[in-house]
Design an enzyme around this catalytic site. Structure first.
Site, PDB file in Angstrom:
ATOM      1  N   GLY A  53       0.832  -1.194   0.000  1.00 49.93           N
ATOM      2  CA  GLY A  53       0.000   0.000   0.000  1.00 49.93           C
ATOM      3  C   GLY A  53       0.868   1.245   0.000  1.00 49.93           C
ATOM      4  N   CYS A  80       5.351  -6.001   1.774  1.00 50.67           N
ATOM      5  CA  CYS A  80       5.680  -4.573   1.793  1.00 50.67           C
ATOM      6  C   CYS A  80       4.930  -3.865   2.923  1.00 50.67           C
ATOM      7  CB  CYS A  80       5.408  -3.951   0.422  1.00 50.67           C
ATOM      8  SG  CYS A  80       6.202  -2.340   0.195  1.00 50.67           S
ATOM      9  N   TYR A  81       3.913  -3.072   2.617  1.00 46.79           N
ATOM     10  CA  TYR A  81       3.108  -2.452   3.675  1.00 46.79           C
ATOM     11  C   TYR A  81       2.571  -3.529   4.618  1.00 46.79           C
ATOM     12  CZ  TYR A  81      -0.693   0.270   5.854  1.00 46.79           C
ATOM     13  OH  TYR A  81      -1.550   0.890   6.748  1.00 46.79           O
ATOM     14  N   HIS A 167       8.279  -7.242  -3.311  1.00 43.80           N
ATOM     15  CA  HIS A 167       7.048  -7.718  -3.943  1.00 43.80           C
ATOM     16  C   HIS A 167       7.304  -9.029  -4.683  1.00 43.80           C
ATOM     17  CE1 HIS A 167       4.422  -4.217  -3.246  1.00 43.80           C
ATOM     18  NE2 HIS A 167       5.555  -3.539  -3.262  1.00 43.80           N
ATOM     19  N   GLU A 169       5.150 -10.916  -6.002  1.00 47.02           N
ATOM     20  CA  GLU A 169       4.138 -11.126  -7.033  1.00 47.02           C
ATOM     21  C   GLU A 169       4.519 -10.553  -8.392  1.00 47.02           C
ATOM     22  OE1 GLU A 169       2.779  -7.289  -4.911  1.00 47.02           O
ATOM     23  OE2 GLU A 169       4.000  -9.063  -4.522  1.00 47.02           O
ATOM     24  N   GLY A 222     -21.328 -10.933 -27.803  1.00 47.94           N
ATOM     25  CA  GLY A 222     -20.502 -11.331 -28.934  1.00 47.94           C
ATOM     26  C   GLY A 222     -19.080 -11.631 -28.534  1.00 47.94           C
ATOM     27  N   VAL A 224     -16.070 -13.265 -25.609  1.00 54.32           N
ATOM     28  CA  VAL A 224     -15.778 -14.525 -24.933  1.00 54.32           C
ATOM     29  C   VAL A 224     -16.467 -14.607 -23.571  1.00 54.32           C
ATOM     30  CG1 VAL A 224     -13.923 -15.915 -23.918  1.00 54.32           C
ATOM     31  CG2 VAL A 224     -13.572 -14.793 -26.120  1.00 54.32           C
ATOM     32  N   ASP A 225     -16.446 -13.503 -22.813  1.00 54.19           N
ATOM     33  CA  ASP A 225     -16.962 -13.536 -21.443  1.00 54.19           C
ATOM     34  C   ASP A 225     -18.433 -13.930 -21.390  1.00 54.19           C
ATOM     35  OD1 ASP A 225     -14.438 -12.574 -20.861  1.00 54.19           O
ATOM     36  OD2 ASP A 225     -15.093 -10.497 -20.674  1.00 54.19           O
ATOM     37  N   LYS A 366      -9.191 -12.684 -17.132  1.00 55.77           N
ATOM     38  CA  LYS A 366      -9.491 -12.965 -18.530  1.00 55.77           C
ATOM     39  C   LYS A 366      -8.848 -14.256 -19.027  1.00 55.77           C
ATOM     40  CE  LYS A 366     -11.375 -11.597 -22.422  1.00 55.77           C
ATOM     41  NZ  LYS A 366     -12.760 -11.113 -22.562  1.00 55.77           N
TER      42      LYS A 366
END
Length: 510
Positions: A53, A80-81, A167, A169, A222, A224-225, A366
């Site tokens: 953060g 981190c934070y 980090h 990630e 129309g 993918v989702d 996605k």
């Protein structure tokens, strides 16, 4: 199924934490930092991760969770934070540092018995902090350090509390995935049980229970989702789902007729087609603000669904292809970060909505939706198509949307896609599209002065749409696109290329 909750303290990387955990086949969700202990207990997580953060833990108004999170008896990793917060709440001391660390640092491993098992010494990590841990809380030991950070990794193995100042990630931390895997599997004792097949079965069962004998209306865009949403619901309740595909006049060239055939013939979905281009274009007359466009389009979609559902009878549920980035970008309740933009199926819903919502994909990124589509039998060509915004070309026309602008953009967009595919780079890109600007520029065509519209070409690469890089397209490709648009699209005399990353920009222009 194992579940890890990520508490969001406003880091730009919070979504990456959840993604990396899922890549390790453990289900994760992001929740606000101030979630109540009662709600946390109800969620029954097997572990917690405290995100980074931008604030300092000792500042007035800093985001602080209940200290009772440390009494839940589950493993906790602070990033981190999150590390500084853990120390601050458990008796350590955090101070502002005279030597701030932003960017690459080299991690010295002092102890490989826990979080840093198998991590090489002096490997690169990514730092982004201005405070330092001055005094480690009781029961913790320091197991990793950098030149400027004495306590880069801290661990309390008895209570299973861990913290990293960097980090793990982000891709810049070379052993980041290994560190997260150590936390999940070696220290928290979790099993990698998150998969698309297990997700399908769980969601189908939830939908069956929720819908009972009622019908579900599903809006197809129309893309993918929404199609994957429809297929999951079809698996759950069959033809009691009625899909509605609206020709809103904002689709790509030929898209409506092509997709209607695919939905009905190839996928055997129960689909009703509605031609409503006049309604949409008319409702957008004079509208310039992007947020207003999105909300007008979202509300009109709902009204049309309600109108069609009334003809069907017995429909109490509305299904939408909302995915996790839509929720994150539209809704600031996930943490102290700001709303980026309203997505038409998140921020544009009317308060008097007559349906109960069904959003089976709202937990997925996605790339996970695409994997799910393949699992459900959708052909790879459709699954790998580029994302197309729910509000369609309306948010690729800056300024007012009208028939003339739509025709110009449709023709320019088709040229961009044709040339990108011809250059064999379509599948290297996250998105490729054209944008029509609300400005005109001077040109010379056929020995005459022109004063016509400007088209922007946008080609980007991304993994999940949360961040993106502009694609370094070959000059020859850009030249072909530009030449064709200027020669073939009436009303355009200038083409420019967008070289903005996300952040600071977004992928779409509106």
């Amino acid at each position: 199924m194992n579940k890890v909750l990520v508490l969001d303290f406003g880091s730009q990387y919070t979504q990456l934490i959840a993604r990396k955990i899922r890549e390790l086949k453990v289900y994760s969700e992001i929740l606000p930092f101030d979630i109540s202990i009662a709600r946390l207990k109800k969620e029954r997580p097997q572990a917690l991760v405290l995100s980074g953060g931008p604030q300092s833990v000792y500042e007035k108004g800093a985001p602080l969770p209940s200290k009772a999170i440390f009494d839940l008896g589950i493993p906790i990793l602070g990033i981190c934070y999150g590390l500084q917060l853990t120390a601050h709440l458990l008796g350590g001391e955090v101070r502002s540092s005279s030597k701030r660390e932003y960017g690459f640092a080299s991690l010295s491993v002092l102890d490989r018995g826990g979080l840093l098992a198998g991590v090489k010494d002096k490997e690169q990590v990514w730092m982004s902090h201005g405070d330092r841990l001055e005094e480690v809380p009781p029961g913790f030991c320091i197991t990793g350090r950098t030149v400027n950070t004495r306590a880069a990794v801290i661990e309390n193995r008895d209570r299973r509390f861990y913290g990293v100042q960097f980090h793990p990630e982000v891709i810049h931390t070379q052993e980041g995935k290994k560190i997260l895997a150590n936390f999940l599997f070696k220290l928290a004792g979790l099993t990698p049980d998150w998969s698309m097949s297990s997700f399908i079965e769980r969601k189908a069962e939830e939908i069956r229970k929720a819908a009972g004998r009622d019908k579900v209306v599903c809006g197809l865009s129309g893309g993918v989702d929404s199609l994957v949403t429809a297929l999951i619901i079809h698996k759950a309740i069959g033809r009691r789902q009625v899909c509605i595909f609206v020709d809103n006049g904002l689709l790509r060239k030929g898209q409506y007729s092509d997709l209607m055939g695919k939905f009905r013939k190839s996928l055997a979905l129960n689909v009703i087609g509605v031609e409503a281009a006049d309604e949409f274009v008319s409702s957008l007359r004079g509208v310039v603000a992007p947020e207003r466009k999105r909300k007008i389009i979202g509300k009109l979609f709902i009204r049309i669904f309600e109108r069609e559902a009334a003809k069907i009878g017995g429909a109490k549920y509305l299904a939408q292809g909302t995915i996790y980035p839509d929720v994150i970008e539209s809704n600031p309740v996930k943490g102290p970060s700001a709303t980026i933009k309203s997505h038409h199926n998140v921020g544009g819903l009317p308060k008097d909505l007559r349906f109960k919502l069904v959003e089976p994909l709202k937990e997925l990124f996605k790339d996970e939706v695409r994997a799910l589509g393949l699992e459900l039998g959708v052909d790879r060509e459709f699954i790998s198509q580029h994302p197309f915004p729910g509000p369609g070309l309306a948010v690729r026309i800056l300024g007012e949307v009208n028939r003339e602008s739509l025709e110009i953009l449709r023709d320019a967009d088709e040229i961009v896609i044709q040339e990108v595919k011809k250059a064999d780079i379509y599948h290297k890109l996250w998105q490729a599209f054209a944008v029509l600007l609300p400005v005109k520029s001077v040109g010379v065509m056929g020995d005459q002065r022109t004063y016509l519209r400007v088209v922007v070409v946008r080609l980007v690469q991304s993994v999940d749409g949360m961040t993106a890089n502009w694609f370094p397209a070959a000059p020859a490709l850009l030249a072909r696109i530009s030449t064709r648009i200027v020669n073939e699209v009436k009303g355009v005399n200038r083409v420019v290329y967008d070289v903005t990353t996300k952040p600071p920009g977004t992928i779409e222009w509106e």
